[in-house]
Design a protein around this motif. Structure first.
Motif, PDB file in Angstrom:
ATOM      1  N   THR A   1       0.814  -1.206   0.000  1.00 30.21           N
ATOM      2  CA  THR A   1       0.000   0.000   0.000  1.00 30.21           C
ATOM      3  C   THR A   1       0.854   1.265   0.000  1.00 30.21           C
ATOM      4  O   THR A   1       0.373   2.340   0.359  1.00 30.21           O
ATOM      5  CB  THR A   1      -0.966   0.019   1.196  1.00 30.21           C
ATOM      6  OG1 THR A   1      -0.234  -0.113   2.413  1.00 30.21           O
ATOM      7  CG2 THR A   1      -1.984  -1.094   1.088  1.00 30.21           C
TER       8      THR A   1
ATOM      9  N   PRO B   1      -7.873   1.512  -1.430  1.00 28.13           N
ATOM     10  CA  PRO B   1      -7.691   0.374  -0.524  1.00 28.13           C
ATOM     11  C   PRO B   1      -7.835  -0.987  -1.207  1.00 28.13           C
ATOM     12  O   PRO B   1      -8.514  -1.128  -2.231  1.00 28.13           O
ATOM     13  CB  PRO B   1      -8.812   0.558   0.508  1.00 28.13           C
ATOM     14  CG  PRO B   1      -9.193   1.984   0.422  1.00 28.13           C
ATOM     15  CD  PRO B   1      -8.982   2.391  -1.005  1.00 28.13           C
TER      16      PRO B   1
ATOM     17  N   PRO C   1       1.857  -3.749   4.186  1.00 24.26           N
ATOM     18  CA  PRO C   1       0.804  -2.756   4.442  1.00 24.26           C
ATOM     19  C   PRO C   1       1.416  -1.451   4.939  1.00 24.26           C
ATOM     20  O   PRO C   1       1.406  -1.142   6.127  1.00 24.26           O
ATOM     21  CB  PRO C   1      -0.061  -3.439   5.511  1.00 24.26           C
ATOM     22  CG  PRO C   1       0.875  -4.349   6.229  1.00 24.26           C
ATOM     23  CD  PRO C   1       1.934  -4.770   5.243  1.00 24.26           C
TER      24      PRO C   1
ATOM     25  N   GLN D   1      -2.117   1.481   4.756  1.00 25.33           N
ATOM     26  CA  GLN D   1      -3.444   0.892   4.859  1.00 25.33           C
ATOM     27  C   GLN D   1      -3.329  -0.622   5.041  1.00 25.33           C
ATOM     28  O   GLN D   1      -2.296  -1.221   4.774  1.00 25.33           O
ATOM     29  CB  GLN D   1      -4.232   1.175   3.587  1.00 25.33           C
ATOM     30  CG  GLN D   1      -4.244   2.627   3.135  1.00 25.33           C
ATOM     31  CD  GLN D   1      -4.809   2.762   1.739  1.00 25.33           C
ATOM     32  OE1 GLN D   1      -5.919   2.332   1.473  1.00 25.33           O
ATOM     33  NE2 GLN D   1      -4.032   3.346   0.846  1.00 25.33           N
ATOM     34  N   ASP D   2      -4.455  -1.237   5.433  1.00 23.03           N
ATOM     35  CA  ASP D   2      -4.499  -2.691   5.549  1.00 23.03           C
ATOM     36  C   ASP D   2      -4.463  -3.354   4.181  1.00 23.03           C
ATOM     37  O   ASP D   2      -4.881  -2.774   3.170  1.00 23.03           O
ATOM     38  CB  ASP D   2      -5.783  -3.128   6.265  1.00 23.03           C
ATOM     39  CG  ASP D   2      -5.798  -2.764   7.740  1.00 23.03           C
ATOM     40  OD1 ASP D   2      -4.767  -2.267   8.238  1.00 23.03           O
ATOM     41  OD2 ASP D   2      -6.844  -2.962   8.372  1.00 23.03           O
ATOM     42  N   ILE D   3      -3.963  -4.572   4.153  1.00 25.21           N
ATOM     43  CA  ILE D   3      -4.050  -5.431   2.973  1.00 25.21           C
ATOM     44  C   ILE D   3      -4.912  -6.619   3.370  1.00 25.21           C
ATOM     45  O   ILE D   3      -4.496  -7.455   4.182  1.00 25.21           O
ATOM     46  CB  ILE D   3      -2.665  -5.880   2.495  1.00 25.21           C
ATOM     47  CG1 ILE D   3      -1.835  -4.664   2.077  1.00 25.21           C
ATOM     48  CG2 ILE D   3      -2.793  -6.865   1.329  1.00 25.21           C
ATOM     49  CD1 ILE D   3      -0.426  -4.999   1.634  1.00 25.21           C
ATOM     50  N   THR D   4      -6.095  -6.690   2.817  1.00 26.40           N
ATOM     51  CA  THR D   4      -7.072  -7.700   3.214  1.00 26.40           C
ATOM     52  C   THR D   4      -7.329  -8.680   2.079  1.00 26.40           C
ATOM     53  O   THR D   4      -7.060  -8.396   0.916  1.00 26.40           O
ATOM     54  CB  THR D   4      -8.399  -7.036   3.605  1.00 26.40           C
ATOM     55  OG1 THR D   4      -8.903  -6.291   2.476  1.00 26.40           O
ATOM     56  CG2 THR D   4      -8.207  -6.091   4.783  1.00 26.40           C
TER      57      THR D   4
ATOM     58  N   GLY E   1      -0.205  -0.407   8.443  1.00 25.44           N
ATOM     59  CA  GLY E   1      -1.426  -1.186   8.362  1.00 25.44           C
ATOM     60  C   GLY E   1      -1.204  -2.617   8.803  1.00 25.44           C
ATOM     61  O   GLY E   1      -0.141  -2.992   9.289  1.00 25.44           O
TER      62      GLY E   1
ATOM     63  N   ALA F   1      -2.217  -6.987   7.876  1.00 22.56           N
ATOM     64  CA  ALA F   1      -2.574  -7.978   6.853  1.00 22.56           C
ATOM     65  C   ALA F   1      -3.333  -9.109   7.536  1.00 22.56           C
ATOM     66  O   ALA F   1      -2.746 -10.149   7.871  1.00 22.56           O
ATOM     67  CB  ALA F   1      -1.334  -8.497   6.149  1.00 22.56           C
TER      68      ALA F   1
END
Length: 638
Positions: free
Chosen positions: A502, A508, A541, A544-547, A571, A573
């Motif tokens: 990110t 996102p 990350p 931001q998060d990595i989902t 962030g 994961a």
């Protein structure tokens, strides 16, 4: 599986002992175990399905017979300090210093063309030299091959690409380039080819890394529906500028005056980007591409555009980043069976000398690019424009298809999907020596509607990626539904084979991002002053998060550092699913690593790890990362 909770680099002091004790080796199926046998057969079948269906066969110099010096990378595959071994395929190459030294190998298929990946010295003041190397077949002299260092040798100890220079210094990188030639006849399988330094081959040294041999088909015939660029005044092979003729032919097609543009066999000089004239002159630069155009060639070895002028020195340039060669595409364009050879020599640099882009623009819908060879560009293909570039023409790439691409020796990306590109594919293509991500999805924010114009549902499949000299084999920055599947990635200089990240401030991640059935060999490395070590597969990350990450059915072998790495960042994961993955021989790292600042979780199923220098699964002190699964439900100690 061996689980460890330690600070990395301290898990084992004796390299051989580390390799022997680092984990369980993959178990072999036996005839008494039909289910295991079927599983092994399926694994072999999946591995055989990876990578592009290449029309050539590659031969590594070190695997042939040679008289010369074998060059090998050091243990950490150090990059950026004139490290020939690190920048070599398989991390090995052969140096020829004296007359009579050679590299030879026996072909396994018929061939009438050759590509040599090589390095020869720069000129003392920079700018490159030209030299020859002698080619023999079954002991008979064939021809002198023309080699050049004009497009190699970047200098400086900075990892910022715009800080590098063409002026010689102690530290150098991008040491290799490629030379290619069509031969006068075909040579059958079983021919002994030899590259030999003869009298007159007068470079100080020659380093031979690999050779591609290919049986190139004769030039294709002109389709009845197409009109040749010669009818608009283009003349092949005369070094004259054919840009006006090519532009006139494309404009005629766009206006409906002809049905298709034909590029016959020949060398065609192009010194300006092909685009659409903007009568309103909106913006400082013309940023209107072509639409509703078909351009067909006689084959990438036969119909070849080239430029003699470095992009920043060209007259009539439409944009300094985009250069003076190739095509600017807006919508519904088909280009096939030709080559675009640029003249770039640097990515920015102290004097802002950009290297140009082979294909760029909005791309829109119904655009298909096939069997196009791009070399010596800054970027091979950059898909997408910022919405602010003439907002009324906004048209992000949707449903694009790239197949059979051959992208070589760039200063930045191979193909980058950005600015809301979606539902698009790069398949059955090859990339070598790119100066940034060979393939990328960048879900950038420079779009019309960030809620909907998101880089999504793109697929990179059945591609072969070798030797990115900067950044990743494949990267995804944000978006959803993007798939990395059935690719072969090898010999990254400093970054992962595959990275999800990110950084670059993307929109996102959401939904699923799938990494499946890939083979990664000798990937990962150290960068940013050698202070950051990257795994073969890295989840980063940055803010931001990595989902929604799934990694499955993948082989990771001989990594420079970790096999799978969860990197520190702002962030997390969460809920990463890793299954049916084999990680073997992580040379200077762990099989799976969660760094001290990493946050998130991963579940492992049928993950086999062996030969890791720092242990199979390592969670650094201070990490909040949770890893579950593994044999008999074992969990790591904390």
């Amino acid at each position: 599986m061996q689980w460890k909770h330690v600070t990395r680099r301290l898990a084992c002091g004796v390299p051989l002992a580390c390799l022997l004790a680092a984990g369980l080796a993959p178990s072999a199926a036996s005839a008494a175990d039909p289910a295991a046998a079927r599983g092994a057969d399926a694994a072999r079948s999946a591995a055989a399905d990876r990578g592009a269906d290449l029309p050539y066969t590659a031969y590594e110099a070190e695997d042939g017979t040679y008289e010369g010096t074998l060059l090998e990378a050091d243990e950490k595959r150090t990059f950026g300090h004139t490290n020939f071994g690190t920048e070599s395929s398989g991390r090995k190459s052969v140096r020829l210093d004296s007359t009579g030294q050679f590299v030879s190998f026996t072909s396994t298929a018929a061939a009438n063309s050759i590509v040599v990946r090589n390095s020869i010295p720069d000129a003392p003041q920079g700018g490159g030299i030209d030299a020859t190397l002698s080619l023999y077949a079954d002991g008979e002299f064939v021809r002198k091959l023309a080699l050049s260092s004009r497009h190699s040798w970047l200098y400086g100890n900075s990892d910022d690409p715009e800080a590098l220079t063409n002026t010689p210094q102690a530290d150098a990188r991008r040491l290799f380039d490629e030379s290619h030639a069509l031969l006068e006849r075909s040579y059958p399988a079983g021919t002994e080819f030899k590259l030999q330094r003869d009298a007159g081959d007068d470079a100080e040294f020659y380093i031979v890394d690999l050779v591609d041999l290919e049986e190139v088909a004769p030039p294709a015939e002109q389709p009845a529906e197409c009109t040749s660029i010669t009818e608009f005044g283009a003349v092949p092979d005369d070094q004259g500028d054919d840009t006006d003729a090519l532009q006139a032919a494309v404009t005629a097609d766009q206006n409906g005056e002809i049905d298709c543009v034909w590029v016959p066999a020949g060398q065609w000089r192009q010194e300006r980007k092909i685009l659409t004239d903007d009568p309103q002159d909106r913006g400082e630069y013309n940023q209107v591409g072509i639409s509703d155009v078909t351009v067909r060639g006689a084959g990438m070895w036969h119909s070849q555009f080239f430029t003699l002028t470095e992009p920043h020195l060209a007259d009539g340039i439409n944009h300094p980043h985009e250069g003076n060669f190739g095509f600017d595409i807006d919508d519904n364009v088909q280009i096939s069976d030709l080559a675009i050879f640029g003249s770039g020599r640097i990515r920015g640099g102290p004097d802002g000398a950009e290297g140009g882009v082979g294909l760029n623009g909005r791309f829109g819908k119904n655009t298909k690019i096939s069997n196009v060879w791009i070399e010596h560009a800054n970027v091979g293909v950059w898909v997408g424009r910022d919405h602010s570039n003439i907002p009324e023409l906004w048209g992000p790439g949707d449903g694009l298809e790239f197949t059979g691409m051959r992208i070589r020796d760039t200063y930045a990306d191979g193909i980058n999907f950005t600015n809301g590109t979606s539902n698009s594919t790069v398949a059955n293509s090859s990339f070598r020596n790119t100066g940034d991500d060979s393939l990328a999805v960048w879900a950038s924010r420079y779009v019309k509607d960030p809620a909907t114009d998101i880089g999504s549902d793109n697929t990179f499949t059945h591609n072969t990626i070798q030797l990115p000299w900067r950044a990743n084999g494949i990267a995804v920055y944000g978006g959803h539904g993007n798939t990395i599947e059935n690719n072969l990635i090898s010999d990254t200089m400093n970054y992962p084979g595959i990275m999800l990240a990110t950084d670059h401030d993307p929109l996102p991640f959401s939904g699923e991002t799938l990494i499946a059935n890939n083979g990664l060999y000798r990937t990962g490395g150290a960068f940013w002053g050698e202070a950051q070590e990257f795994g073969a597969v890295t989840i980063f990350p940055a803010g931001q998060d990595i989902t929604g990450v799934t990694i499955r059915d993948t082989d990771i072998e001989d990594s420079t550092y970790d096999g799978v790495q969860f990197k520190n960042g702002g962030g997390a994961a969460p809920d990463v699913a890793i299954s049916d993955v084999t990680i073997s021989k992580s040379n200077n790292g762990a099989g799976i690593l969660a760094q001290g600042g990493a946050r998130g979780s991963a579940t492992l199923a049928d993950v086999t790890i062996s030969g890791s220098a720092d242990g199979d699964v390592v969670i650094e002190p201070g990490s909040q990362f949770q890893i579950t699964g593994g044999p008999a439900g074992v969990t790591p100690l904390r």
